[in-house]
Design a protein around this motif. Structure first.
Motif, mmCIF file in Angstrom:
data_model
loop_
_atom_site.group_PDB
_atom_site.id
_atom_site.type_symbol
_atom_site.label_atom_id
_atom_site.label_comp_id
_atom_site.label_asym_id
_atom_site.label_seq_id
_atom_site.Cartn_x
_atom_site.Cartn_y
_atom_site.Cartn_z
ATOM 1 N N PRO A 52 0.830 -1.209 0.000
ATOM 2 C CA PRO A 52 0.000 0.000 0.000
ATOM 3 C C PRO A 52 0.867 1.262 0.000
ATOM 4 O O PRO A 52 1.846 1.359 0.741
ATOM 5 C CB PRO A 52 -0.801 -0.112 1.304
ATOM 6 N N GLY A 53 0.509 2.193 -0.889
ATOM 7 C CA GLY A 53 1.243 3.451 -0.998
ATOM 8 C C GLY A 53 2.429 3.425 -1.938
ATOM 9 O O GLY A 53 2.937 4.471 -2.324
ATOM 10 N N GLU A 54 2.896 2.238 -2.318
ATOM 11 C CA GLU A 54 4.049 2.155 -3.211
ATOM 12 C C GLU A 54 3.665 2.479 -4.649
ATOM 13 O O GLU A 54 2.530 2.272 -5.063
ATOM 14 C CB GLU A 54 4.698 0.769 -3.151
ATOM 15 N N VAL A 55 4.656 2.980 -5.392
ATOM 16 C CA VAL A 55 4.472 3.413 -6.775
ATOM 17 C C VAL A 55 5.429 2.641 -7.668
ATOM 18 O O VAL A 55 6.540 2.304 -7.255
ATOM 19 C CB VAL A 55 4.762 4.926 -6.893
ATOM 20 N N THR A 56 5.007 2.360 -8.908
ATOM 21 C CA THR A 56 5.909 1.735 -9.877
ATOM 22 C C THR A 56 6.661 2.821 -10.632
ATOM 23 O O THR A 56 6.209 3.967 -10.712
ATOM 24 C CB THR A 56 5.144 0.891 -10.913
ATOM 25 N N THR A 57 7.797 2.456 -11.199
ATOM 26 C CA THR A 57 8.493 3.364 -12.095
ATOM 27 C C THR A 57 7.680 3.452 -13.385
ATOM 28 O O THR A 57 6.883 2.561 -13.672
ATOM 29 C CB THR A 57 9.918 2.852 -12.413
ATOM 30 N N PRO A 58 7.848 4.511 -14.173
ATOM 31 C CA PRO A 58 7.076 4.605 -15.417
ATOM 32 C C PRO A 58 7.247 3.346 -16.259
ATOM 33 O O PRO A 58 8.351 2.844 -16.443
ATOM 34 C CB PRO A 58 7.672 5.824 -16.116
ATOM 35 N N SER A 59 6.130 2.830 -16.723
ATOM 36 C CA SER A 59 6.119 1.597 -17.499
ATOM 37 C C SER A 59 6.352 1.886 -18.967
ATOM 38 O O SER A 59 5.725 2.771 -19.536
ATOM 39 C CB SER A 59 4.766 0.910 -17.324
ATOM 40 N N THR A 60 7.287 1.148 -19.565
ATOM 41 C CA THR A 60 7.406 1.177 -21.017
ATOM 42 C C THR A 60 6.473 0.092 -21.507
ATOM 43 O O THR A 60 6.608 -1.067 -21.149
ATOM 44 C CB THR A 60 8.846 0.907 -21.479
ATOM 45 N N SER A 61 5.534 0.475 -22.251
ATOM 46 C CA SER A 61 4.455 -0.417 -22.630
ATOM 47 C C SER A 61 4.917 -1.477 -23.618
ATOM 48 O O SER A 61 5.574 -1.188 -24.604
ATOM 49 C CB SER A 61 3.326 0.410 -23.220
ATOM 50 N N ALA A 62 4.573 -2.707 -23.327
ATOM 51 C CA ALA A 62 4.829 -3.837 -24.220
ATOM 52 C C ALA A 62 3.648 -4.786 -24.076
ATOM 53 O O ALA A 62 2.936 -4.752 -23.076
ATOM 54 C CB ALA A 62 6.115 -4.544 -23.827
ATOM 55 N N THR A 63 3.430 -5.627 -25.065
ATOM 56 C CA THR A 63 2.364 -6.620 -24.950
ATOM 57 C C THR A 63 2.713 -7.554 -23.807
ATOM 58 O O THR A 63 3.853 -8.023 -23.697
ATOM 59 C CB THR A 63 2.222 -7.407 -26.264
ATOM 60 N N ARG A 64 1.720 -7.820 -22.935
ATOM 61 C CA ARG A 64 1.984 -8.651 -21.758
ATOM 62 C C ARG A 64 0.716 -9.347 -21.295
ATOM 63 O O ARG A 64 -0.385 -8.893 -21.558
ATOM 64 C CB ARG A 64 2.583 -7.820 -20.637
ATOM 65 N N VAL A 65 0.920 -10.441 -20.580
ATOM 66 C CA VAL A 65 -0.151 -11.159 -19.901
ATOM 67 C C VAL A 65 0.096 -10.968 -18.419
ATOM 68 O O VAL A 65 1.213 -11.195 -17.935
ATOM 69 C CB VAL A 65 -0.144 -12.665 -20.258
ATOM 70 N N VAL A 66 -0.938 -10.544 -17.692
ATOM 71 C CA VAL A 66 -0.798 -10.253 -16.268
ATOM 72 C C VAL A 66 -1.832 -11.059 -15.498
ATOM 73 O O VAL A 66 -3.013 -11.066 -15.857
ATOM 74 C CB VAL A 66 -0.998 -8.748 -15.979
ATOM 75 N N ARG A 67 -1.373 -11.728 -14.447
ATOM 76 C CA ARG A 67 -2.290 -12.456 -13.553
ATOM 77 C C ARG A 67 -2.103 -11.923 -12.142
ATOM 78 O O ARG A 67 -0.972 -11.804 -11.667
ATOM 79 C CB ARG A 67 -2.007 -13.945 -13.573
ATOM 80 N N GLN A 94 -5.344 -10.702 -17.419
ATOM 81 C CA GLN A 94 -5.589 -9.707 -18.467
ATOM 82 C C GLN A 94 -4.502 -9.798 -19.527
ATOM 83 O O GLN A 94 -3.331 -10.019 -19.207
ATOM 84 C CB GLN A 94 -5.557 -8.281 -17.907
ATOM 85 N N LEU A 95 -4.890 -9.600 -20.758
ATOM 86 C CA LEU A 95 -3.959 -9.431 -21.864
ATOM 87 C C LEU A 95 -3.894 -7.932 -22.102
ATOM 88 O O LEU A 95 -4.916 -7.308 -22.395
ATOM 89 C CB LEU A 95 -4.446 -10.157 -23.120
ATOM 90 N N GLN A 96 -2.717 -7.339 -21.940
ATOM 91 C CA GLN A 96 -2.569 -5.895 -22.082
ATOM 92 C C GLN A 96 -1.697 -5.577 -23.289
ATOM 93 O O GLN A 96 -0.591 -6.090 -23.412
ATOM 94 C CB GLN A 96 -1.975 -5.283 -20.809
ATOM 95 N N GLU A 97 -2.240 -4.734 -24.152
ATOM 96 C CA GLU A 97 -1.546 -4.312 -25.366
ATOM 97 C C GLU A 97 -0.743 -3.036 -25.086
ATOM 98 O O GLU A 97 -1.030 -2.327 -24.119
ATOM 99 C CB GLU A 97 -2.564 -4.061 -26.484
ATOM 100 N N PRO A 98 0.220 -2.709 -25.951
ATOM 101 C CA PRO A 98 0.974 -1.465 -25.769
ATOM 102 C C PRO A 98 0.047 -0.254 -25.743
ATOM 103 O O PRO A 98 -0.989 -0.229 -26.395
ATOM 104 C CB PRO A 98 1.882 -1.418 -26.992
ATOM 105 N N GLY A 99 0.427 0.730 -24.971
ATOM 106 C CA GLY A 99 -0.358 1.953 -24.848
ATOM 107 C C GLY A 99 0.516 3.055 -24.287
ATOM 108 O O GLY A 99 1.736 2.914 -24.215
ATOM 109 N N PRO A 100 -0.099 4.152 -23.847
ATOM 110 C CA PRO A 100 0.686 5.268 -23.317
ATOM 111 C C PRO A 100 1.373 4.901 -22.002
ATOM 112 O O PRO A 100 0.920 4.022 -21.272
ATOM 113 C CB PRO A 100 -0.345 6.369 -23.112
ATOM 114 N N GLN A 101 2.460 5.584 -21.712
ATOM 115 C CA GLN A 101 3.248 5.334 -20.499
ATOM 116 C C GLN A 101 2.475 5.804 -19.258
ATOM 117 O O GLN A 101 1.757 6.801 -19.304
ATOM 118 C CB GLN A 101 4.574 6.078 -20.602
ATOM 119 N N TYR A 102 2.624 5.061 -18.154
ATOM 120 C CA TYR A 102 1.944 5.429 -16.912
ATOM 121 C C TYR A 102 2.718 4.885 -15.713
ATOM 122 O O TYR A 102 3.559 4.007 -15.836
ATOM 123 C CB TYR A 102 0.508 4.892 -16.896
#
Length: 120
Positions: A52-67, A94-102
């Motif tokens: 809780p409260g932690e943040v990720t570094t900006p993500s460089t978007s790539a196609t990925r599968v996330v569970r 989820q299957l996540q496609e490339p998109g804007p950085q976040y």
């Protein structure tokens, strides 16, 4: 000589055991940790743990599968300032496609654990 052999075998055993343990790395205090579980020239497998409260570094978007191994509530913040609340349910895939950085912040009350397989 027997003492040397015992020490050598002990050191070798410790090396072999620790080589199988993935290295979890948090970039800075307050940031999620990432453990690279497996990697090839085309794929990378990660486990991301975010308290809780932690943040990720900006993500460089790539196609990925996330569970979601352990779900929770996140707040995505895009480079343009737009925010989006994301709810992960434990076991959800989820299957996540490339998109804007976040970046993502865990805004829930429990640790979120994600298993990610992504293209390089």
């Amino acid at each position: 000589m027997k003492t040397f052999n015992r020490l050598y075998r002990g050191a070798l055993l410790v090396s072999l055991l620790t080589a199988a343990i993935p290295l979890a790395v948090a970039d800075e205090k307050g940031q999620a940790s990432r453990a690279v579980l497996a990697e090839s020239d085309r794929l990378q497998v990660l486990e991301i743990r975010q308290k809780p409260g932690e943040v990720t570094t900006p993500s460089t978007s790539a196609t990925r599968v996330v569970r979601a191994l352990q779900g929770g509530t996140m707040l995505r913040t895009y480079a343009d300032g737009k925010t989006e609340k994301v709810e992960w349910k434990t076991g959800e895939v989820q299957l996540q496609e490339p998109g804007p950085q976040y970046t993502v912040k865990n805004v829930g009350n429990s640790e979120i654990v994600l298993y990610v397989v992504r293209l390089k």
